[in-house]
Design an enzyme around this catalytic site. Structure first.
Site, PDB file in Angstrom:
ATOM      1  N   ASP A   1       3.020 -14.717   3.763  1.00  0.00           N
ATOM      2  CA  ASP A   1       2.049 -13.960   2.991  1.00  0.00           C
ATOM      3  C   ASP A   1       2.637 -12.553   2.843  1.00  0.00           C
ATOM      4  OD1 ASP A   1      -0.501 -13.118   1.914  1.00  0.00           O
ATOM      5  OD2 ASP A   1      -0.878 -12.179   3.854  1.00  0.00           O
ATOM      6  N   LEU A   2       2.122 -11.770   1.923  1.00  0.00           N
ATOM      7  CA  LEU A   2       2.695 -10.429   1.702  1.00  0.00           C
ATOM      8  C   LEU A   2       1.850  -9.332   2.373  1.00  0.00           C
ATOM      9  CD1 LEU A   2       4.674  -8.500   0.185  1.00  0.00           C
ATOM     10  CD2 LEU A   2       3.127  -8.638  -1.763  1.00  0.00           C
ATOM     11  N   ASP A   3       0.653  -9.100   1.807  1.00  0.00           N
ATOM     12  CA  ASP A   3      -0.187  -8.004   2.280  1.00  0.00           C
ATOM     13  C   ASP A   3      -0.597  -8.210   3.732  1.00  0.00           C
ATOM     14  OD1 ASP A   3      -0.483  -6.614  -0.296  1.00  0.00           O
ATOM     15  OD2 ASP A   3      -1.632  -8.356  -0.912  1.00  0.00           O
TER      16      ASP A   3
ATOM     17  N   THR B   1      -0.126  -3.143   3.164  1.00  0.00           N
ATOM     18  CA  THR B   1      -0.892  -2.807   1.964  1.00  0.00           C
ATOM     19  C   THR B   1      -2.362  -3.153   2.137  1.00  0.00           C
ATOM     20  OG1 THR B   1       0.061  -4.864   1.200  1.00  0.00           O
ATOM     21  CG2 THR B   1       0.817  -2.863   0.107  1.00  0.00           C
TER      22      THR B   1
ATOM     23  N   LYS C   1      -9.569 -10.387   2.862  1.00  0.00           N
ATOM     24  CA  LYS C   1      -8.131 -10.572   3.057  1.00  0.00           C
ATOM     25  C   LYS C   1      -7.707 -11.964   2.598  1.00  0.00           C
ATOM     26  CE  LYS C   1      -7.305  -7.266   6.739  1.00  0.00           C
ATOM     27  NZ  LYS C   1      -6.954  -7.090   8.163  1.00  0.00           N
ATOM     28  N   GLY C   2      -6.676 -12.006   1.783  1.00  0.00           N
ATOM     29  CA  GLY C   2      -6.118 -13.289   1.342  1.00  0.00           C
ATOM     30  C   GLY C   2      -6.819 -13.891   0.141  1.00  0.00           C
ATOM     31  N   VAL C   3      -7.972 -13.363  -0.217  1.00  0.00           N
ATOM     32  CA  VAL C   3      -8.684 -13.963  -1.359  1.00  0.00           C
ATOM     33  C   VAL C   3      -8.399 -13.171  -2.641  1.00  0.00           C
ATOM     34  CG1 VAL C   3     -10.486 -14.902   0.164  1.00  0.00           C
ATOM     35  CG2 VAL C   3     -10.913 -12.801  -1.073  1.00  0.00           C
TER      36      VAL C   3
ATOM     37  N   ARG D   1      -8.561 -11.233  -6.376  1.00  0.00           N
ATOM     38  CA  ARG D   1      -9.231  -9.984  -6.771  1.00  0.00           C
ATOM     39  C   ARG D   1     -10.676 -10.227  -7.197  1.00  0.00           C
ATOM     40  NH1 ARG D   1      -5.868  -7.038 -11.238  1.00  0.00           N
ATOM     41  NH2 ARG D   1      -4.235  -7.577  -9.749  1.00  0.00           N
TER      42      ARG D   1
ATOM     43  N   SER E   1       1.511 -15.509  -1.766  1.00  0.00           N
ATOM     44  CA  SER E   1       0.503 -14.437  -1.773  1.00  0.00           C
ATOM     45  C   SER E   1      -0.434 -14.583  -2.957  1.00  0.00           C
ATOM     46  CB  SER E   1       1.199 -13.074  -1.860  1.00  0.00           C
ATOM     47  OG  SER E   1       0.268 -12.064  -2.181  1.00  0.00           O
ATOM     48  N   ALA E   2      -1.699 -14.192  -2.742  1.00  0.00           N
ATOM     49  CA  ALA E   2      -2.678 -14.228  -3.830  1.00  0.00           C
ATOM     50  C   ALA E   2      -2.521 -13.027  -4.764  1.00  0.00           C
ATOM     51  CB  ALA E   2      -4.087 -14.222  -3.236  1.00  0.00           C
ATOM     52  N   SER E   3      -1.690 -12.080  -4.377  1.00  0.00           N
ATOM     53  CA  SER E   3      -1.638 -10.821  -5.131  1.00  0.00           C
ATOM     54  C   SER E   3      -0.850 -10.914  -6.427  1.00  0.00           C
ATOM     55  CB  SER E   3      -1.038  -9.717  -4.266  1.00  0.00           C
ATOM     56  OG  SER E   3      -0.890  -8.548  -5.067  1.00  0.00           O
ATOM     57  N   LYS E   4      -1.476 -10.407  -7.491  1.00  0.00           N
ATOM     58  CA  LYS E   4      -0.778 -10.327  -8.782  1.00  0.00           C
ATOM     59  C   LYS E   4       0.164  -9.124  -8.803  1.00  0.00           C
ATOM     60  CE  LYS E   4      -4.183 -12.838 -11.378  1.00  0.00           C
ATOM     61  NZ  LYS E   4      -5.481 -12.835 -11.985  1.00  0.00           N
ATOM     62  N   ASN E   5       0.092  -8.308  -7.771  1.00  0.00           N
ATOM     63  CA  ASN E   5       0.994  -7.151  -7.666  1.00  0.00           C
ATOM     64  C   ASN E   5       2.215  -7.460  -6.795  1.00  0.00           C
ATOM     65  OD1 ASN E   5      -0.539  -5.018  -9.115  1.00  0.00           O
ATOM     66  ND2 ASN E   5      -2.087  -5.462  -7.560  1.00  0.00           N
TER      67      ASN E   5
ATOM     68  N   LYS F   1      -6.912 -18.991  -1.599  1.00  0.00           N
ATOM     69  CA  LYS F   1      -6.974 -19.387  -0.193  1.00  0.00           C
ATOM     70  C   LYS F   1      -8.455 -19.349   0.210  1.00  0.00           C
ATOM     71  CE  LYS F   1      -2.572 -16.982   0.602  1.00  0.00           C
ATOM     72  NZ  LYS F   1      -1.903 -15.804   1.172  1.00  0.00           N
TER      73      LYS F   1
ATOM     74  N   GLU G   1       0.693 -15.591   8.357  1.00  0.00           N
ATOM     75  CA  GLU G   1      -0.520 -15.120   7.683  1.00  0.00           C
ATOM     76  C   GLU G   1      -1.306 -14.119   8.530  1.00  0.00           C
ATOM     77  OE1 GLU G   1      -2.729 -14.788   5.440  1.00  0.00           O
ATOM     78  OE2 GLU G   1      -1.965 -16.017   3.825  1.00  0.00           O
ATOM     79  N   ASP G   2      -1.909 -13.132   7.864  1.00  0.00           N
ATOM     80  CA  ASP G   2      -2.759 -12.176   8.603  1.00  0.00           C
ATOM     81  C   ASP G   2      -4.241 -12.367   8.291  1.00  0.00           C
ATOM     82  OD1 ASP G   2      -2.584 -11.172   5.931  1.00  0.00           O
ATOM     83  OD2 ASP G   2      -3.426  -9.288   6.671  1.00  0.00           O
TER      84      ASP G   2
HETATM   85  C1  G6P Z   1      -3.882 -10.545  -1.151  1.00  0.00           C
HETATM   86  C2  G6P Z   1      -4.742  -9.607  -0.343  1.00  0.00           C
HETATM   87  C3  G6P Z   1      -6.127  -9.520  -0.904  1.00  0.00           C
HETATM   88  C4  G6P Z   1      -6.077  -9.242  -2.383  1.00  0.00           C
HETATM   89  C5  G6P Z   1      -5.340 -10.347  -3.102  1.00  0.00           C
HETATM   90  C6  G6P Z   1      -5.228 -10.116  -4.601  1.00  0.00           C
HETATM   91  O1  G6P Z   1      -4.132 -11.830  -0.776  1.00  0.00           O
HETATM   92  O2  G6P Z   1      -4.809  -9.995   0.995  1.00  0.00           O
HETATM   93  O3  G6P Z   1      -6.814  -8.504  -0.217  1.00  0.00           O
HETATM   94  O4  G6P Z   1      -7.382  -9.124  -2.925  1.00  0.00           O
HETATM   95  O5  G6P Z   1      -4.028 -10.428  -2.558  1.00  0.00           O
HETATM   96  O6  G6P Z   1      -4.415  -9.002  -4.813  1.00  0.00           O
HETATM   97  P1  G6P Z   1      -4.221  -8.249  -6.171  1.00  0.00           P
HETATM   98  O7  G6P Z   1      -3.088  -7.294  -5.870  1.00  0.00           O
HETATM   99  O8  G6P Z   1      -3.825  -9.283  -7.193  1.00  0.00           O
HETATM  100  O9  G6P Z   1      -5.478  -7.586  -6.507  1.00  0.00           O
HETATM  101 MG    MG Z   2      -2.455 -10.955   3.875  1.00  0.00          MG
END
Ligand code: G6P
Ligand code: MG
Length: 226
Positions: free
Chosen positions: A21-23, A29, A57-59, A61, A126-130, A157, A181-182
């Site tokens: 996982d990233l964040d 972050t 966390k992990g879910v 946006r 990671s769920a993050s689009k960033n 997730k 995973e955190d």
């Molecule tokens: C990660 C973080 C979440 C965050 C999600 C979406 O999984 O743990 O806290 O909401 O990514 O991130 P984003 O950067 O796309 O908003």
């Molecule tokens: Mg995380």
């Protein structure tokens, strides 16, 4: 003194890949996500605590926003929600604009290096689009054989989609992967996908993980006692 991290033998047989996982695992972050959501919650007059933040966390946006609105007992239409999620993301991207490789969590680089040196494949889940933006700022992109981020999944997730796609991209079976995973939702996702999961953080929160480490500090691949 060398401290070995004991992992059940049967789980460690045949491990071919690590999925990170990233964040909150590779970089802290998670605190910026919290600050940005807290700022939005304050604008909406919703009380949002650091304990509530664990649920985010992990879910994704939009799901995070839904959880905050549920806490505040507020219902909004879809367009308003999209605008609010965008606003949060603008703040979040501002907060992370100064990230540099110095922000990589302690021990991560050594762990990645020793993992790769042992022929283990590495993916991001990671769920993050960033994710791409962050990996780039941290100079971490080249460590990954596959990157599955929020732009490539539709199920958040604890659905295992992100990790299963990671395993598939690496051409390994779920049972051949260890996920780091955190987040509670992330630990559940790994387990739902039939993977071994190492939680990074607190044992009190990551109860379902097979093993919990407080961080990578001086952990290297060899110390996982394969
Ligand atoms: C990660 C973080 C979440 C965050 C999600 C979406 O999984 O743990 O806290 O909401 O990514 O991130 P984003 O950067 O796309 O908003
Ligand atoms: Mg995380």
């Amino acid at each position: 003194m060398v401290v070995y991290i004991k992992i059940k033998e049967e789980a460690m047989q045949n491990i071919k890949a690590f999925i990170f996982d990233l964040d909150g695992v590779l970089v802290d972050t998670a605190k910026y996500h919290y600050l940005a959501w807290k700022r939005l919650a304050e604008e909406l007059n919703i009380e949002f605590s650091i304990q509530d933040n664990e649920r985010l966390k992990g879910v994704s946006r939009m799901q995070s926003l839904d959880i905050i609105l549920e806490i505040g007992n507020i219902t909004l239409n879809r367009d308003t929600k999209i605008q609010l999620a965008q606003k949060k993301n603008i703040w979040y991207v501002e907060y992370i604009s100064n990230l540099t490789p110095k922000d990589i969590l302690p021990g991560v680089i050594g762990f990645l290096e020793s993992t790769k040196a042992n022929g283990i494949k590495v993916a991001l889940g990671s769920a993050s689009k960033n994710s791409m933006l962050i990996l780039d700022k941290l100079n971490l992109t080249n460590y990954f054989d596959a990157i599955i981020d929020g732009t490539k999944v539709s199920k958040a997730k604890p659905n295992p989609e992100v990790f299963l796609k990671g395993a598939k991209a690496l051409k390994v079976l779920p049972s051949q992967c260890i996920v780091f995973e955190d987040a509670e939702a992330g630990v559940e996702a790994a387990i739902n996908g039939g993977m071994y999961c190492i939680g990074i953080g607190s044992k009190d929160i990551l109860k379902k993980a097979h093993l919990v480490l407080s961080g990578f500090y001086d952990i290297t691949f060899d110390k996982l006692k394969l």
